[in-house]
Design a protein around this motif. Structure first.
Motif, PDB file in Angstrom:
ATOM      1  N   GLY A 158     -25.727-114.708 -22.442  1.00  0.00           N
ATOM      2  CA  GLY A 158     -26.037-114.159 -21.141  1.00  0.00           C
ATOM      3  C   GLY A 158     -27.170-113.149 -21.205  1.00  0.00           C
ATOM      4  O   GLY A 158     -27.792-112.927 -22.256  1.00  0.00           O
ATOM      5  N   ILE A 159     -27.431-112.522 -20.091  1.00  0.00           N
ATOM      6  CA  ILE A 159     -28.488-111.520 -19.992  1.00  0.00           C
ATOM      7  C   ILE A 159     -28.209-110.379 -20.958  1.00  0.00           C
ATOM      8  O   ILE A 159     -27.125-109.786 -20.949  1.00  0.00           O
ATOM      9  N   GLY A 160     -29.180-110.083 -21.818  1.00  0.00           N
ATOM     10  CA  GLY A 160     -29.015-109.022 -22.802  1.00  0.00           C
ATOM     11  C   GLY A 160     -28.181-109.398 -23.996  1.00  0.00           C
ATOM     12  O   GLY A 160     -27.966-108.592 -24.900  1.00  0.00           O
ATOM     13  N   PHE A 161     -27.682-110.637 -24.034  1.00  0.00           N
ATOM     14  CA  PHE A 161     -26.900-111.164 -25.161  1.00  0.00           C
ATOM     15  C   PHE A 161     -27.515-112.480 -25.643  1.00  0.00           C
ATOM     16  O   PHE A 161     -26.827-113.474 -25.817  1.00  0.00           O
ATOM     17  N   GLY A 162     -28.807-112.483 -25.859  1.00  0.00           N
ATOM     18  CA  GLY A 162     -29.499-113.703 -26.258  1.00  0.00           C
ATOM     19  C   GLY A 162     -30.655-113.990 -25.316  1.00  0.00           C
ATOM     20  O   GLY A 162     -31.752-114.322 -25.746  1.00  0.00           O
ATOM     21  N   LYS A 163     -30.390-113.866 -24.025  1.00  0.00           N
ATOM     22  CA  LYS A 163     -31.471-113.916 -23.044  1.00  0.00           C
ATOM     23  C   LYS A 163     -32.058-112.513 -22.887  1.00  0.00           C
ATOM     24  O   LYS A 163     -31.343-111.511 -23.025  1.00  0.00           O
ATOM     25  N   ASP A 164     -33.350-112.443 -22.570  1.00  0.00           N
ATOM     26  CA  ASP A 164     -33.967-111.138 -22.343  1.00  0.00           C
ATOM     27  C   ASP A 164     -33.216-110.375 -21.257  1.00  0.00           C
ATOM     28  O   ASP A 164     -32.886-110.923 -20.200  1.00  0.00           O
ATOM     29  N   GLY A 165     -32.959-109.077 -21.564  1.00  0.00           N
ATOM     30  CA  GLY A 165     -32.150-108.259 -20.682  1.00  0.00           C
ATOM     31  C   GLY A 165     -32.929-107.181 -19.952  1.00  0.00           C
ATOM     32  O   GLY A 165     -34.146-107.289 -19.755  1.00  0.00           O
ATOM     33  N   VAL A 166     -32.210-106.104 -19.599  1.00  0.00           N
ATOM     34  CA  VAL A 166     -32.737-105.114 -18.653  1.00  0.00           C
ATOM     35  C   VAL A 166     -33.284-103.845 -19.298  1.00  0.00           C
ATOM     36  O   VAL A 166     -33.694-102.928 -18.582  1.00  0.00           O
ATOM     37  N   TYR A 167     -33.313-103.766 -20.626  1.00  0.00           N
ATOM     38  CA  TYR A 167     -33.997-102.624 -21.245  1.00  0.00           C
ATOM     39  C   TYR A 167     -35.499-102.905 -21.240  1.00  0.00           C
ATOM     40  O   TYR A 167     -36.150-103.045 -22.269  1.00  0.00           O
ATOM     41  N   ALA A 168     -36.038-103.009 -20.058  1.00  0.00           N
ATOM     42  CA  ALA A 168     -37.438-103.402 -19.893  1.00  0.00           C
ATOM     43  C   ALA A 168     -37.875-103.067 -18.474  1.00  0.00           C
ATOM     44  O   ALA A 168     -37.052-102.736 -17.610  1.00  0.00           O
TER      45      ALA A 168
END
Length: 344
Positions: free
Chosen positions: A110-120
């Motif tokens: 999921g987001i931030g767990f393999g897919k690019d997440g929100v620390y950006a």
């Protein structure tokens, strides 16, 4: 003008700290994708676990799974009536198409767990991950609603099935636990808490808990016959598990309503128990992980009404490693979020 690169905190396999990349590429959108400008991103203990090797991942990606943002560009097939530019949305970790990798849970992709997440500064996602944020909810609160808010609500309402008149004992008054106290109160429960930190115990009392114990105090209390109907454990180590069992074991078995022990936290410890004890006591053990879209909608609604208040502090995105170190050292009361400069 949307840039082609951004500031991002990147997970690099083998590193115990995130790598700050000021020129992380912003890829092109697929037809069904949306580019969001990140407004705030919550920092979670799950990220500490990832960076300390509890979950090994060979992929390089932007971490951060708890966040909110504003759409700034839509893919060619995204309905502009369904996703509105300039509106603040909380972002669900997983969409309807996510499956686990290597037999693991869906969250692992999921987001931030393999897919690019929100620390950006920006994130690309799809419409089914977006839940509109009601008026009056701050970006900081909208961010933590997307994980802490969902997970705590699901644990209290769906896993523990807390109802009016219940006596509930909550372990761990951190980012999730301080929300769980308020959810349980909202559903009419009498709430007790256990945390080793004085500041966390004070916060719980301020939020409506009846009593707040440290580990020794709770041990003495259960030895004196103290019982509850339900425990919700956001720590989940052997010590809290045994204390939960002690608080539940004294209840009479009254089917179909039995004492309930809900595990939400993740620790590296293997919990041990005697099966005869579980059977004889009637304690029902449940695991609870994340929650459905409806839990996020409900959490945001309670935030908007002021029924539940997020205890949250912010730092710039550049300080994300500092915040993670504070989480490792159990120095944070409530939740911390990081704010990308682009959202200033």
């Amino acid at each position: 003008m949307i840039p082609t690169t951004m500031l991002a905190a990147v997970y690099v396999p083998g590193n115990e700290r995130l790598v700050l990349d000021r020129n992380y590429p912003i890829r092109g959108l697929g037809d069904d994708e949306i580019l969001l400008k990140v407004s705030a991103a919550g920092v979670c203990h799950s990220d500490v676990a990832l960076l300390t090797g509890v979950t090994l991942d060979a992929r390089k990606y932007v971490m951060g799974h708890e966040g909110c943002g504003v759409p700034v560009k839509l893919g060619a097939k995204v309905d502009p009536r369904a996703v509105q530019m300039g509106t603040l949305y909380s972002i669900l970790i997983i969409d309807s198409c996510v499956h686990g990798t290597n037999g693991g849970p869906a969250e692992s992709n999921g987001i931030g767990f393999g897919k690019d997440g929100v620390y950006a500064e920006y994130i690309i996602t799809t419409a089914d991950t977006l839940v509109p944020v009601p008026t009056g909810v701050s970006p900081e609160a909208a961010a933590i609603a997307s994980d802490a808010g969902v997970t705590a609500y699901h644990a209290v309402q769906n896993a523990a099935k807390v109802k009016s008149g219940d006596k509930v004992l909550i372990f761990g008054i951190g980012g999730l636990g301080h929300l769980a106290v308020q959810y349980a109160k909202h559903f009419g429960a009498t709430v007790y808490v256990c945390d080793f930190k004085p500041a966390a115990r004070k916060l719980a009392l301020d939020l409506g808990a009846i009593e707040a114990f440290n580990l020794i105090e709770l041990t003495n209390k259960t030895a004196g016959g103290f019982t509850v109907d339900t425990t919700i454990d956001f720590i989940a180590n052997n010590q809290t598990f045994n204390l939960a069992m002690a608080a539940l074991r004294g209840n009479a078995v009254n089917f179909p309503s039995s004492p309930s022990l809900v595990l939400v936290g993740a620790s590296a410890e293997n919990l041990t128990f005697n099966t005869l004890d579980i059977i004889a006591s009637g304690v029902q053990i449940h695991g609870s992980s994340y929650g459905p879209r409806s839990a996020l909608v409900a959490a945001l609604d309670l935030f908007a009404k002021g029924t539940v208040k997020a205890h949250v502090h912010s730092e710039p995105l550049e300080n994300v490693n500092k915040v993670i170190d504070e989480l490792r050292a159990f120095e944070i009361t409530g939740r911390k979020v990081v704010m990308p400069h682009s959202s200033a």
